[in-house]
Write an enzyme that holds these catalytic residues in place. Structure first.
Site, PDB file in Angstrom:
ATOM      1  N   GLU A  27       5.599  -3.398  11.651  1.00  0.00           N
ATOM      2  CA  GLU A  27       4.327  -2.653  11.837  1.00  0.00           C
ATOM      3  C   GLU A  27       3.397  -3.660  11.010  1.00  0.00           C
ATOM      4  O   GLU A  27       3.430  -3.744   9.890  1.00  0.00           O
ATOM      5  CB  GLU A  27       4.428  -1.408  11.187  1.00  0.00           C
ATOM      6  CG  GLU A  27       2.900  -0.486  11.262  1.00  0.00           C
ATOM      7  CD  GLU A  27       2.567   0.044  10.077  1.00  0.00           C
ATOM      8  OE1 GLU A  27       3.264   0.579   9.280  1.00  0.00           O
ATOM      9  OE2 GLU A  27       1.311   0.152   9.636  1.00  0.00           O
TER      10      GLU A  27
ATOM     11  N   ASN B 250       0.762  -1.303   0.140  1.00  0.00           N
ATOM     12  CA  ASN B 250       0.072  -0.104  -0.035  1.00  0.00           C
ATOM     13  C   ASN B 250       0.953   1.253  -0.075  1.00  0.00           C
ATOM     14  O   ASN B 250       0.415   2.449  -0.403  1.00  0.00           O
ATOM     15  CB  ASN B 250      -0.970   0.055   1.229  1.00  0.00           C
ATOM     16  CG  ASN B 250      -0.448  -0.002   2.514  1.00  0.00           C
ATOM     17  OD1 ASN B 250       0.653  -0.332   2.618  1.00  0.00           O
ATOM     18  ND2 ASN B 250      -1.139   0.181   3.716  1.00  0.00           N
TER      19      ASN B 250
ATOM     20  N   CYS C  64      -3.014   0.644   6.990  1.00  0.00           N
ATOM     21  CA  CYS C  64      -3.028   0.021   8.553  1.00  0.00           C
ATOM     22  C   CYS C  64      -4.023   0.971   9.395  1.00  0.00           C
ATOM     23  O   CYS C  64      -4.400   0.425  10.362  1.00  0.00           O
ATOM     24  CB  CYS C  64      -1.587  -0.014   9.145  1.00  0.00           C
ATOM     25  SG  CYS C  64      -0.592  -0.855   7.605  1.00  0.00           S
TER      26      CYS C  64
END
Ligand code: G3P
Length: 501
Positions: free
Chosen positions: A268, A173, A302
């Protein structure tokens, strides 16, 4: 700084066949496997481009090159490392459009957002160069006699030294921004890097690497291997040449943690970021931020708002405003800057559809009409009256679906947040700042935004996920810290002669 022509920009890193090459030891090459990895267009599932399917031997070569280059790179004066990064940033700014154009095609990022990602990446590199100059330019001097019972017989010099070779794995992304957020601090610290771009995002990754190469980075300092995760993914992670891993992505990160060696890990992973809307909130403001937070880039962030927990007394005010905002969103092609675009691929679209069907079977209210999907393009879905029995209340769709749970109290909302294994960010809407701080304290997530949607940026803010959402902290200063270890040298001195007055 010269703007490279499109031909110059692409010529080194594209093979005569049109496939993109990989980059090891300062060379752009085609894989000895003779195999290519197809990159599919999210809109059509047809091949948009091809990258090299690197072999395990080519991965070995990348680590060898990185290891060979590292000691000399660490000796390059800090100001020169910073100067090189500034040159990379300038090249990236000047040549932002070709990279952004690839992002539009490769990961279906809306055109304006694609350009923003590249410019944001250049800014991140420049900021990292400046912050790194200050951070690595300073150490610590400690005297022994501050500890009880000690004389001033030892002086300890603590300095920051590189970790070695960093394996950087960014997600689809933000294939450029979340690559440079790993590469730039690693390089400033004196590390070298092996980059494995995401499959979808590999072409943008190759063009980003071309900016580093064209800026004159020494051979072996940044290497980039492409190919199938199933063939080289585990091999990369468990490679003896890895001295640290920085990864952004989904639950794959959890299995990486289990497979990695004894090396520092920066992760992450996913999020199920909640928006808690209190009865005293500015409901219009909350609705505006929830719509943008949940649906920008079709929810493939996210940090997207992935569940709304609204106090029952104001739910009937909030829901129509959210639905009205969502109905105004444009659905279509990233080239046209549509707000809702195709999700990354069919497995993602199928997963999202599965979550929606589960909620439908269990009685959720569809506020935006029946579910609609064409190939990987999913029209935005707002689900009201979502209950804890529904998967969508807990799981991360990474798509344009927003579940709304009506709660009896703020305590119930906090309990919902803290019961999820994912704990990246969250936000709270209230007019009472004292209450907002109390709720933030009670939410066991990496960040909480008060009266705005979750977000990672600005890129120098600390950014961390708790529980299954991450390990270690990101954000430029924190990533600089991650990319080094502390080395101490102790000078031993003769025992001083002194008398106490
Ligand atoms: O999904 C990756 C995450 O880092 C989101 O970043 O800038 O969209 O909040 P951002």
């Amino acid at each position: 700084m010269t703007v490279l022509s499109a031909h110059e920009f692409y010529s080194n890193c594209v093979a005569p066949s049109g496939a993109y090459k990989f980059h090891v030891a300062g060379q752009w090459s085609e894989s000895s496997s003779g195999k290519l990895q197809a990159i599919l267009s999210p809109q059509t599932n047809s091949t948009f481009a091809q990258v090299q399917a690197c072999t395990q031997q080519e991965v070995d070569a990348a680590f060898q090159a990185a290891k060979k280059a590292q000691k000399d790179w660490a000796k390059v004066p800090l100001w020169k490392r910073a100067e090189l990064l500034h040159r990379v940033a300038a090249l990236m700014r000047e040549n932002a459009q070709p990279i952004a154009d690839v992002l539009v095609k490769e990961v279906a990022k809306p055109a304006a957002e694609a350009l923003t990602e590249v410019v944001r990446s250049a800014d991140l590199i420049s900021y990292t160069a400046e912050e790194g100059l200050r951070f690595f330019g300073q150490g610590q001097l400690l005297a022994s006699d501050s500890f009880p019972g000690q004389d001033r017989t030892k002086l300890c010099m603590a300095s920051k030294v590189p970790l070695g070779v960093v394996l950087a794995i960014p997600p689809f992304n933000y294939p450029v921004n979340l690559a440079v957020s790993k590469i730039a601090p690693a390089l400033m610290a004196g590390n070298t890097v092996v980059l494995k771009p995401p499959t979808q995002g590999a072409v943008a990754g190759v063009l980003m690497v071309q900016c580093f190469a064209a800026a004159g980075l020494p051979a072996g300092v940044l290497n980039c291997v492409t190919g199938k995760g199933s063939e080289i993914g585990d091999y990369l992670i468990a490679h003896p040449g890895v001295n640290a891993i920085s990864f952004t992505g989904g639950d794959t990160g959890i299995s990486i943690c289990h497979k990695a060696g004894m090396v520092p890990i920066q992760m992450e992973l996913g999020g199920k970021d909640a928006a808690i809307v209190c009865a005293d909130a500015d409901i219009e403001l909350a609705a505006k931020h929830i719509v943008k937070g949940a649906f920008s880039y079709s929810g493939q962030r996210c940090t997207a708002v992935k569940v709304v927990l609204v106090e029952e007394s104001v739910a009937d005010q909030l829901v129509p405003l959210v639905v009205a905002g969502v109905k105004k969103m444009t659905v279509g092609m990233p080239e046209d800057n549509a707000q809702i675009v195709s999700v990354i691929g069919p497995s993602s679209a199928n997963f999202i559809e599965g979550l929606v069907k589960d909620a439908e079977e269990k009685g959720a209210t569809f506020c935006t009409g029946p579910f609609r999907r064409e190939t990987n393009l999913i029209w935005p879905v707002v689900l009201d009256h979502v209950t804890p029995e529904m998967r969508i209340a807990w799981e991360e769709p990474f798509g344009p679906v927003l579940p709304i749970v009506r709660v009896k109290s703020v305590e119930q909302a906090i309990d919902h947040v803290n019961s999820n294994r994912l704990a990246l960010q969250g936000c709270v809407f209230t007019r009472d700042v004292n209450k907002a701080i109390q709720i933030s304290d009670a939410m066991e997530t990496g960040s909480v935004q008060i009266n705005s949607a979750p977000a990672r940026g600005p890129d120098h803010f600390p950014f961390a996920g708790f529980r299954d959402s991450g390990i270690s902290t990101q954000g430029i200063p924190k990533s600089l810290e991650f990319m080094c270890k502390t080395k101490t040298t102790v000078i031993n001195l003769p025992t001083p002669s002194y008398t106490m007055g």
